[in-house]
Design a protein around this motif. Structure first.
Motif, PDB file in Angstrom:
ATOM      1  N   ALA A   1       0.830  -1.209   0.000  1.00 17.69           N
ATOM      2  CA  ALA A   1       0.000   0.000   0.000  1.00 17.69           C
ATOM      3  C   ALA A   1       0.860   1.252   0.000  1.00 17.69           C
ATOM      4  CB  ALA A   1      -0.922  -0.001   1.219  1.00 17.69           C
ATOM      5  N   GLN A   2       1.879   1.258   0.855  1.00 16.49           N
ATOM      6  CA  GLN A   2       2.749   2.427   0.948  1.00 16.49           C
ATOM      7  C   GLN A   2       3.546   2.638  -0.336  1.00 16.49           C
ATOM      8  OE1 GLN A   2       2.552  -0.098   3.030  1.00 16.49           O
ATOM      9  NE2 GLN A   2       2.911   0.488   5.142  1.00 16.49           N
ATOM     10  N   GLU A   3       3.964   1.536  -0.906  1.00 15.27           N
ATOM     11  CA  GLU A   3       4.779   1.647  -2.111  1.00 15.27           C
ATOM     12  C   GLU A   3       3.952   2.215  -3.266  1.00 15.27           C
ATOM     13  OE1 GLU A   3       6.671  -1.948  -3.825  1.00 15.27           O
ATOM     14  OE2 GLU A   3       8.482  -0.823  -3.374  1.00 15.27           O
ATOM     15  N   ARG A   4       2.703   1.794  -3.343  1.00 15.07           N
ATOM     16  CA  ARG A   4       1.822   2.313  -4.387  1.00 15.07           C
ATOM     17  C   ARG A   4       1.662   3.831  -4.211  1.00 15.07           C
ATOM     18  NH1 ARG A   4      -2.834  -0.460  -3.494  1.00 15.07           N
ATOM     19  NH2 ARG A   4      -1.925  -2.339  -4.381  1.00 15.07           N
TER      20      ARG A   4
ATOM     21  N   ASP B   1       2.754   5.496   8.199  1.00 15.75           N
ATOM     22  CA  ASP B   1       2.315   4.335   8.989  1.00 15.75           C
ATOM     23  C   ASP B   1       1.728   3.250   8.081  1.00 15.75           C
ATOM     24  OD1 ASP B   1      -0.355   4.661   8.421  1.00 15.75           O
ATOM     25  OD2 ASP B   1      -0.870   5.559  10.345  1.00 15.75           O
ATOM     26  N   GLY B   2       1.290   2.196   8.691  1.00 17.04           N
ATOM     27  CA  GLY B   2       0.896   1.003   7.952  1.00 17.04           C
ATOM     28  C   GLY B   2      -0.275   1.178   7.005  1.00 17.04           C
TER      29      GLY B   2
ATOM     30  N   ASN C   1      11.461   0.444   4.923  1.00 16.64           N
ATOM     31  CA  ASN C   1      10.673   0.004   6.066  1.00 16.64           C
ATOM     32  C   ASN C   1      11.645  -0.219   7.224  1.00 16.64           C
ATOM     33  OD1 ASN C   1      11.339  -2.133   4.093  1.00 16.64           O
ATOM     34  ND2 ASN C   1      10.700  -3.532   5.713  1.00 16.64           N
ATOM     35  N   VAL C   2      11.104  -0.375   8.433  1.00 12.43           N
ATOM     36  CA  VAL C   2      11.956  -0.618   9.595  1.00 12.43           C
ATOM     37  C   VAL C   2      12.087  -2.125   9.754  1.00 12.43           C
ATOM     38  CG1 VAL C   2      12.274  -0.263  12.071  1.00 12.43           C
ATOM     39  CG2 VAL C   2      11.176   1.504  10.691  1.00 12.43           C
ATOM     40  N   ARG C   3      13.273  -2.608   9.601  1.00 16.06           N
ATOM     41  CA  ARG C   3      13.528  -4.049   9.715  1.00 16.06           C
ATOM     42  C   ARG C   3      14.490  -4.251  10.878  1.00 16.06           C
ATOM     43  NH1 ARG C   3      10.758  -7.890   8.120  1.00 16.06           N
ATOM     44  NH2 ARG C   3      10.692  -7.261   5.917  1.00 16.06           N
ATOM     45  N   LEU C   4      14.025  -4.897  11.908  1.00 14.77           N
ATOM     46  CA  LEU C   4      14.858  -5.177  13.075  1.00 14.77           C
ATOM     47  C   LEU C   4      15.430  -3.884  13.680  1.00 14.77           C
ATOM     48  CD1 LEU C   4      15.486  -7.984  14.270  1.00 14.77           C
ATOM     49  CD2 LEU C   4      17.698  -7.902  13.146  1.00 14.77           C
ATOM     50  N   GLY C   5      14.568  -2.868  13.736  1.00 11.01           N
ATOM     51  CA  GLY C   5      14.942  -1.625  14.408  1.00 11.01           C
ATOM     52  C   GLY C   5      15.832  -0.702  13.620  1.00 11.01           C
TER      53      GLY C   5
ATOM     54  N   THR D   1      26.219  18.463  -4.024  1.00  9.68           N
ATOM     55  CA  THR D   1      25.813  17.459  -3.030  1.00  9.68           C
ATOM     56  C   THR D   1      24.294  17.506  -2.891  1.00  9.68           C
ATOM     57  OG1 THR D   1      27.848  17.918  -1.839  1.00  9.68           O
ATOM     58  CG2 THR D   1      26.191  16.640  -0.676  1.00  9.68           C
ATOM     59  N   PRO D   2      23.619  16.385  -3.070  1.00 11.12           N
ATOM     60  CA  PRO D   2      22.155  16.427  -2.983  1.00 11.12           C
ATOM     61  C   PRO D   2      21.650  16.669  -1.562  1.00 11.12           C
ATOM     62  CG  PRO D   2      22.919  14.166  -3.235  1.00 11.12           C
ATOM     63  CD  PRO D   2      24.135  15.042  -3.359  1.00 11.12           C
ATOM     64  N   ILE D   3      20.492  17.284  -1.500  1.00 14.73           N
ATOM     65  CA  ILE D   3      19.793  17.443  -0.210  1.00 14.73           C
ATOM     66  C   ILE D   3      19.121  16.104   0.103  1.00 14.73           C
ATOM     67  CG2 ILE D   3      17.877  18.639   0.928  1.00 14.73           C
ATOM     68  CD1 ILE D   3      18.543  21.010  -1.022  1.00 14.73           C
ATOM     69  N   LEU D   4      19.191  15.699   1.355  1.00 14.08           N
ATOM     70  CA  LEU D   4      18.693  14.365   1.717  1.00 14.08           C
ATOM     71  C   LEU D   4      17.283  14.408   2.327  1.00 14.08           C
ATOM     72  CD1 LEU D   4      21.880  12.726   3.331  1.00 14.08           C
ATOM     73  CD2 LEU D   4      21.311  13.032   0.930  1.00 14.08           C
ATOM     74  N   HIS D   5      16.569  13.329   2.085  1.00 11.28           N
ATOM     75  CA  HIS D   5      15.222  13.138   2.644  1.00 11.28           C
ATOM     76  C   HIS D   5      15.085  11.659   3.029  1.00 11.28           C
ATOM     77  CE1 HIS D   5      13.839  16.982   0.779  1.00 11.28           C
ATOM     78  NE2 HIS D   5      14.766  16.649  -0.114  1.00 11.28           N
ATOM     79  N   THR D   6      14.239  11.402   4.002  1.00  7.23           N
ATOM     80  CA  THR D   6      13.951  10.011   4.368  1.00  7.23           C
ATOM     81  C   THR D   6      12.449   9.800   4.450  1.00  7.23           C
ATOM     82  OG1 THR D   6      15.970   9.914   5.689  1.00  7.23           O
ATOM     83  CG2 THR D   6      14.366   8.178   6.061  1.00  7.23           C
ATOM     84  N   ARG D   7      11.990   8.696   3.908  1.00 11.01           N
ATOM     85  CA  ARG D   7      10.591   8.275   4.061  1.00 11.01           C
ATOM     86  C   ARG D   7      10.637   6.906   4.724  1.00 11.01           C
ATOM     87  NH1 ARG D   7      10.636  12.731   3.160  1.00 11.01           N
ATOM     88  NH2 ARG D   7       9.547  13.969   1.595  1.00 11.01           N
ATOM     89  N   LEU D   8      10.166   6.850   5.953  1.00  4.83           N
ATOM     90  CA  LEU D   8      10.285   5.632   6.746  1.00  4.83           C
ATOM     91  C   LEU D   8       8.912   4.990   6.935  1.00  4.83           C
ATOM     92  CD1 LEU D   8      12.580   4.129   8.285  1.00  4.83           C
ATOM     93  CD2 LEU D   8      11.783   5.299  10.335  1.00  4.83           C
ATOM     94  N   ILE D   9       8.806   3.768   6.511  1.00  4.03           N
ATOM     95  CA  ILE D   9       7.544   3.038   6.629  1.00  4.03           C
ATOM     96  C   ILE D   9       7.536   2.281   7.955  1.00  4.03           C
ATOM     97  CG2 ILE D   9       6.047   1.310   5.548  1.00  4.03           C
ATOM     98  CD1 ILE D   9       6.763   3.826   3.818  1.00  4.03           C
ATOM     99  N   VAL D  10       6.520   2.520   8.751  1.00 10.20           N
ATOM    100  CA  VAL D  10       6.460   1.835  10.048  1.00 10.20           C
ATOM    101  C   VAL D  10       5.124   1.108  10.178  1.00 10.20           C
ATOM    102  CG1 VAL D  10       7.917   3.621  11.076  1.00 10.20           C
ATOM    103  CG2 VAL D  10       5.441   3.758  11.332  1.00 10.20           C
ATOM    104  N   ASP D  11       5.118   0.117  11.041  1.00  4.67           N
ATOM    105  CA  ASP D  11       3.847  -0.514  11.403  1.00  4.67           C
ATOM    106  C   ASP D  11       3.727  -0.495  12.931  1.00  4.67           C
ATOM    107  OD1 ASP D  11       5.435  -2.532  12.392  1.00  4.67           O
ATOM    108  OD2 ASP D  11       4.997  -3.950  10.789  1.00  4.67           O
ATOM    109  N   HIS D  12       2.737  -1.165  13.459  1.00  2.00           N
ATOM    110  CA  HIS D  12       2.458  -1.062  14.897  1.00  2.00           C
ATOM    111  C   HIS D  12       3.572  -1.662  15.763  1.00  2.00           C
ATOM    112  CE1 HIS D  12       1.170  -5.140  13.907  1.00  2.00           C
ATOM    113  NE2 HIS D  12       1.286  -5.421  15.198  1.00  2.00           N
TER     114      HIS D  12
END
Lengths: 183, 213
Positions: free
Chosen positions: A17-20, A171-172, A87-91, A128-139
């Motif tokens: 869902a998030q990837e779409r 979020d999820g 996504n967050v994998r093992l913290g 040097t590119p400007i950085l961004h992060t998109r972090l997918i998390v679940d519960h």
């Protein structure tokens, strides 16, 4: 504007869902006339860094491993914005993303400088590119994991001689706005 | 004790040099750079109750292959539960601030995998350990050996030794100023430049191969 997106999602099942949503946002950028280099890392054949330092000491700026990382290195030097997606994998971020991040070092010099009162490598390229992060998390993801990952990307930005302009949590449900348009 | 060397350079790494400082006959070493062996390593991991991970800093965290191994371990649910684990992490930078995020991560990882975290030993300035004569790092070697002896018998780490190995969190302004002055003389680049010259690559050192593409 040029945007390079390193999508380190490592699981179809968890992130569909998030990837779409992510890809829809990228399509909006494309329609605006921005150039988007989108790399879905799990579908690319990329080896782990060997730590050989050939890219510093034998063939400066070029990695000895010829694989699908090369397009990413080329995009990195041209892009205005670099977006890390995981996504967050093992913290932490996924191994899929970390592998690609390790292989960015050809775009830096071995030489060390004092930058913001710390020792860091010089960038090889002026831009040097400007950085961004998109972090997918679940519960299952806890606050200390998110904080740690944000601090990690701040360190990466410092090392790259750049800034972490945005760090967004998705979020999820995948209903949040990625706000790429804000770049 | 099981020693997991996470350096992509394997046996030719500074991590391997550090491991030799405290290695005993009964210890076993595995090389995490050998990705295809990760599944086989899980069986080895299961057989040990004291495990030390040693790895260098790669782009501000663990090398990707180490993260991949952790992810593999996590799939084998409960494999690490109750085991005693310590980490030795090192980087070429002279300050320990670069390693702080990773040190914090080990605490999160211990919760995720259920192991008992002894501590993380942080060693900055490690580049070239493998090339240095042993006496040059004797103090560091002795400190690491003492800490690992404590780990083997489940004693808490001597905090003084841990802090001594970690050194200064950040360089002070005077040191940075001196470095900046020395940089102008080229002294700070001697190691890199001598290697570049040896490889006939010195004239290409600032090449930007992707600029024109």
């Amino acid at each position: 504007m040029r945007v390079c997106v390193l999508n380190g999602f490592d699981s179809e099942e968890m992130t569909v869902a998030q990837e779409r949503k992510l890809e829809q946002e990228l399509e909006v950028l494309n329609q605006k006339g921005d150039t988007v280099d989108y790399f879905k890392l799990r579908d690319r054949k990329i080896a782990y860094c060997l730590g050989c330092w050939d890219c510093w000491l034998k063939t400066p700026g070029e990695c000895r491993i010829k694989d699908e990382q090369e397009d990413i290195l080329k995009s990195f030097v041209k892009t205005d914005h670099l977006v890390f997606v995981s996504n967050v994998r093992l913290g932490f971020v996924t191994a899929t993303l970390k592998k690609t991040m390790d292989r960015l070092i050809p775009n830096f010099l071995p030489y060390i400088r004092v930058y913001q009162n710390e020792f860091h490598h010089y960038p090889r390229y002026e831009k040097t590119p400007i950085l961004h992060t998109r972090l997918i998390v679940d519960h299952t993801v806890e606050r200390d994991e998110i904080d740690l990952i944000e601090d990690y990307f701040k360190r990466v930005a410092l090392n790259f001689g750049s800034d972490l302009k945005s760090f967004k949590i998705i979020d999820g449900k995948g209903e949040e706005d990625y706000e790429f348009a804000d770049m | 004790m099981l020693i997991c060397n996470g350096s992509p350079r394997g046996e030719m790494s500074n991590s391997a040099t550090i491991a030799k400082w405290f290695l005993k006959d009964q210890d076993k070493v595995i090389l995490l750079m050998k990705g295809p062996k990760h599944q086989e390593y899980l069986d080895i991991l299961a057989a040990y109750d004291h495990i030390v991970f040693i790895y260098p800093l790669y782009v501000d965290a663990m090398p990707g292959i180490v993260k991949a191994f952790f992810e593999r371990v996590a799939i084998a649910d409960g494999l690490m539960a109750g085991k005693k684990v310590s980490f030795i992490i090192h980087s070429g930078f002279p300050e320990s601030v670069h390693l702080e995020v990773l040190e914090r991560y080990h605490r999160i990882l211990s919760k995720k995998l259920g192991f008992v975290l002894a501590d993380t030993i942080v060693i900055p300035g490690s580049e070239g350990f493998r090339l240095m004569p042993p006496k040059q790092n004797r103090k560091k070697q002795q400190d690491v050996m003492k800490l690992m002896d404590q780990f083997r018998i489940d004693q808490p780490f001597d905090d003084h030794l841990v802090r001594r190995l970690a050194g200064k969190r950040q360089s002070n302004k005077m040191r940075n100023f001196i470095f900046s002055l020395l940089e102008k003389t080229g002294i700070t680049n001697l190691y890199w430049n001598s290697n570049l010259k040896r490889n006939n690559a010195y004239n290409k050192r600032f090449d930007k191969p992707y600029t024109e593409l």
